[in-house]
Write an enzyme that holds these catalytic residues in place. Sequence first.
Site, PDB file in Angstrom:
ATOM      1  N   THR A  99     -27.131  -4.769  64.013  1.00 49.00           N
ATOM      2  CA  THR A  99     -27.918  -4.867  65.243  1.00 49.00           C
ATOM      3  C   THR A  99     -27.393  -6.030  66.078  1.00 49.00           C
ATOM      4  O   THR A  99     -26.976  -7.046  65.519  1.00 49.00           O
ATOM      5  CB  THR A  99     -29.389  -5.096  64.853  1.00 49.00           C
ATOM      6  OG1 THR A  99     -29.828  -3.963  64.098  1.00 49.00           O
ATOM      7  CG2 THR A  99     -30.282  -5.264  66.063  1.00 49.00           C
ATOM      8  N   GLY A 100     -27.432  -5.890  67.396  1.00 47.48           N
ATOM      9  CA  GLY A 100     -27.046  -7.014  68.249  1.00 47.48           C
ATOM     10  C   GLY A 100     -25.938  -6.648  69.215  1.00 47.48           C
ATOM     11  O   GLY A 100     -25.309  -5.595  69.113  1.00 47.48           O
ATOM     12  N   SER A 101     -25.689  -7.555  70.137  1.00 47.40           N
ATOM     13  CA  SER A 101     -24.789  -7.270  71.252  1.00 47.40           C
ATOM     14  C   SER A 101     -23.323  -7.185  70.832  1.00 47.40           C
ATOM     15  O   SER A 101     -22.538  -6.492  71.489  1.00 47.40           O
ATOM     16  CB  SER A 101     -24.965  -8.336  72.334  1.00 47.40           C
ATOM     17  OG  SER A 101     -24.733  -9.629  71.791  1.00 47.40           O
ATOM     18  N   THR A 102     -22.929  -7.867  69.771  1.00 48.96           N
ATOM     19  CA  THR A 102     -21.511  -7.843  69.373  1.00 48.96           C
ATOM     20  C   THR A 102     -21.185  -6.543  68.638  1.00 48.96           C
ATOM     21  O   THR A 102     -20.125  -5.936  68.876  1.00 48.96           O
ATOM     22  CB  THR A 102     -21.174  -9.072  68.505  1.00 48.96           C
ATOM     23  OG1 THR A 102     -21.787 -10.226  69.069  1.00 48.96           O
ATOM     24  CG2 THR A 102     -19.674  -9.290  68.441  1.00 48.96           C
ATOM     25  N   GLY A 127     -23.444  -8.470  63.143  1.00 41.18           N
ATOM     26  CA  GLY A 127     -23.276  -9.763  63.805  1.00 41.18           C
ATOM     27  C   GLY A 127     -23.899 -10.868  62.967  1.00 41.18           C
ATOM     28  O   GLY A 127     -24.378 -10.642  61.851  1.00 41.18           O
ATOM     29  N   ALA A 128     -23.900 -12.075  63.505  1.00 43.41           N
ATOM     30  CA  ALA A 128     -24.556 -13.214  62.839  1.00 43.41           C
ATOM     31  C   ALA A 128     -24.886 -14.257  63.895  1.00 43.41           C
ATOM     32  O   ALA A 128     -24.297 -14.270  64.985  1.00 43.41           O
ATOM     33  CB  ALA A 128     -23.652 -13.807  61.761  1.00 43.41           C
ATOM     34  N   ASP A 129     -25.833 -15.111  63.554  1.00 38.69           N
ATOM     35  CA  ASP A 129     -26.229 -16.199  64.465  1.00 38.69           C
ATOM     36  C   ASP A 129     -25.490 -17.486  64.150  1.00 38.69           C
ATOM     37  O   ASP A 129     -25.215 -18.283  65.039  1.00 38.69           O
ATOM     38  CB  ASP A 129     -27.742 -16.392  64.396  1.00 38.69           C
ATOM     39  CG  ASP A 129     -28.456 -15.095  64.721  1.00 38.69           C
ATOM     40  OD1 ASP A 129     -28.100 -14.476  65.736  1.00 38.69           O
ATOM     41  OD2 ASP A 129     -29.321 -14.676  63.937  1.00 38.69           O
ATOM     42  N   LYS A 132     -28.840 -14.878  59.950  1.00 39.33           N
ATOM     43  CA  LYS A 132     -28.998 -13.692  60.780  1.00 39.33           C
ATOM     44  C   LYS A 132     -30.477 -13.524  61.128  1.00 39.33           C
ATOM     45  O   LYS A 132     -31.324 -14.199  60.579  1.00 39.33           O
ATOM     46  CB  LYS A 132     -28.509 -12.452  60.021  1.00 39.33           C
ATOM     47  CG  LYS A 132     -27.006 -12.426  59.846  1.00 39.33           C
ATOM     48  CD  LYS A 132     -26.510 -11.174  59.147  1.00 39.33           C
ATOM     49  CE  LYS A 132     -27.078  -9.909  59.668  1.00 39.33           C
ATOM     50  NZ  LYS A 132     -26.930  -9.718  61.143  1.00 39.33           N
ATOM     51  N   GLU A 162     -30.904  -5.238  57.645  1.00 41.47           N
ATOM     52  CA  GLU A 162     -29.503  -5.696  57.644  1.00 41.47           C
ATOM     53  C   GLU A 162     -29.090  -6.169  56.250  1.00 41.47           C
ATOM     54  O   GLU A 162     -27.966  -5.908  55.814  1.00 41.47           O
ATOM     55  CB  GLU A 162     -29.316  -6.810  58.670  1.00 41.47           C
ATOM     56  CG  GLU A 162     -29.348  -6.297  60.101  1.00 41.47           C
ATOM     57  CD  GLU A 162     -29.319  -7.388  61.150  1.00 41.47           C
ATOM     58  OE1 GLU A 162     -28.902  -7.087  62.277  1.00 41.47           O
ATOM     59  OE2 GLU A 162     -29.714  -8.526  60.858  1.00 41.47           O
TER      60      GLU A 162
HETATM   61  C1  5RP Z   1     -30.075  -9.184  64.443  1.00 42.17           C
HETATM   62  C2  5RP Z   1     -28.942 -10.049  64.029  1.00 42.17           C
HETATM   63  C3  5RP Z   1     -27.743 -10.037  64.934  1.00 42.17           C
HETATM   64  O1  5RP Z   1     -26.682  -9.453  64.255  1.00 42.17           O
HETATM   65  C4  5RP Z   1     -27.400 -11.448  65.324  1.00 42.17           C
HETATM   66  O2  5RP Z   1     -28.521 -12.014  65.968  1.00 42.17           O
HETATM   67  C5  5RP Z   1     -26.196 -11.507  66.272  1.00 42.17           C
HETATM   68  O3  5RP Z   1     -26.496 -10.865  67.484  1.00 42.17           O
HETATM   69  P1  5RP Z   1     -25.480 -10.940  68.717  1.00 42.17           P
HETATM   70  O4  5RP Z   1     -24.241 -10.233  68.289  1.00 42.17           O
HETATM   71  O5  5RP Z   1     -26.223 -10.249  69.837  1.00 42.17           O
HETATM   72  O6  5RP Z   1     -25.241 -12.400  69.013  1.00 42.17           O
HETATM   73  O7  5RP Z   1     -28.936 -10.694  63.019  1.00 42.17           O
HETATM   74  O8  5RP Z   1     -31.159  -9.308  63.554  1.00 42.17           O
END
Ligand code: 5RP
Length: 232
Positions: free
Chosen positions: A31-34, A88-90, A100, A109
Amino acid sequence: MTAAGQVESKRNAGYRAAAMVEDGMAVGLGTGSTVFFAMERLGERIAREGLRITGVPTSYQAAIRARRYGIPLSSLDEHPELDIAIDGADQVDPGLNLIKGRGAALLREKCVCDAAREVIIVVGPTKMVDTLNAPVPVEVLPFGVAGVSRRLSLLGAAPVLREGVKKDGPVVTDNGNFILDCGFGAIGEPRDLEAAIAAIPGALECGLFTAYKEKITVIVGEETGCRVVSLH
Ligand code: 5RP
């Protein structure tokens, strides 16, 4: 990095991850924009090359995007073992421990990460840190939220119930639960912290991912190209 540069770095990471997917694979879709960029490229490969894959989405958001890109979907019930997962990851530390859950999809996830033989984490360069220090999201059974919050405070956190945007009250996850965002400051021993949180009844999962470093490859997108980080 400019906003346009950040988008390019995500695109470069996502596209590289999509190139690692092979015909016939069952693919966990994070999940997420990347990850969206990986899905976009997978959709192109399906249309142009006839790539045959099955995606297992980690959220409603991932499922909606995957359908838009023409990626056939299935579930963990059908595919309890996945060939690869892209997510993705934070934050990512040098030992490939992750935080995450910004998107509140951390529980599914982690299930998908656990099911995958290989995990590709796609990030921009700002996500790479020396020490994890972002708030750790914890998915909590609503029935137990007060008690879980108290236990997390005893571990040193300052838990904050995540509030909705364009929705009054708490965020309700795809699983019907709440999210507590828990600032711990610098996390010296992420594996121990993950284990301590897992031991709290009603804390269903946390956004620390420390058990998967052997199968994780991190693709760090840059404005031009990417670099690949792994411990294997
Ligand atoms: C969602 C996540 C996302 O993968 C994480 O926040 C990265 O998102 P983005 O690619 O939008 O920065 O863990 O629960």
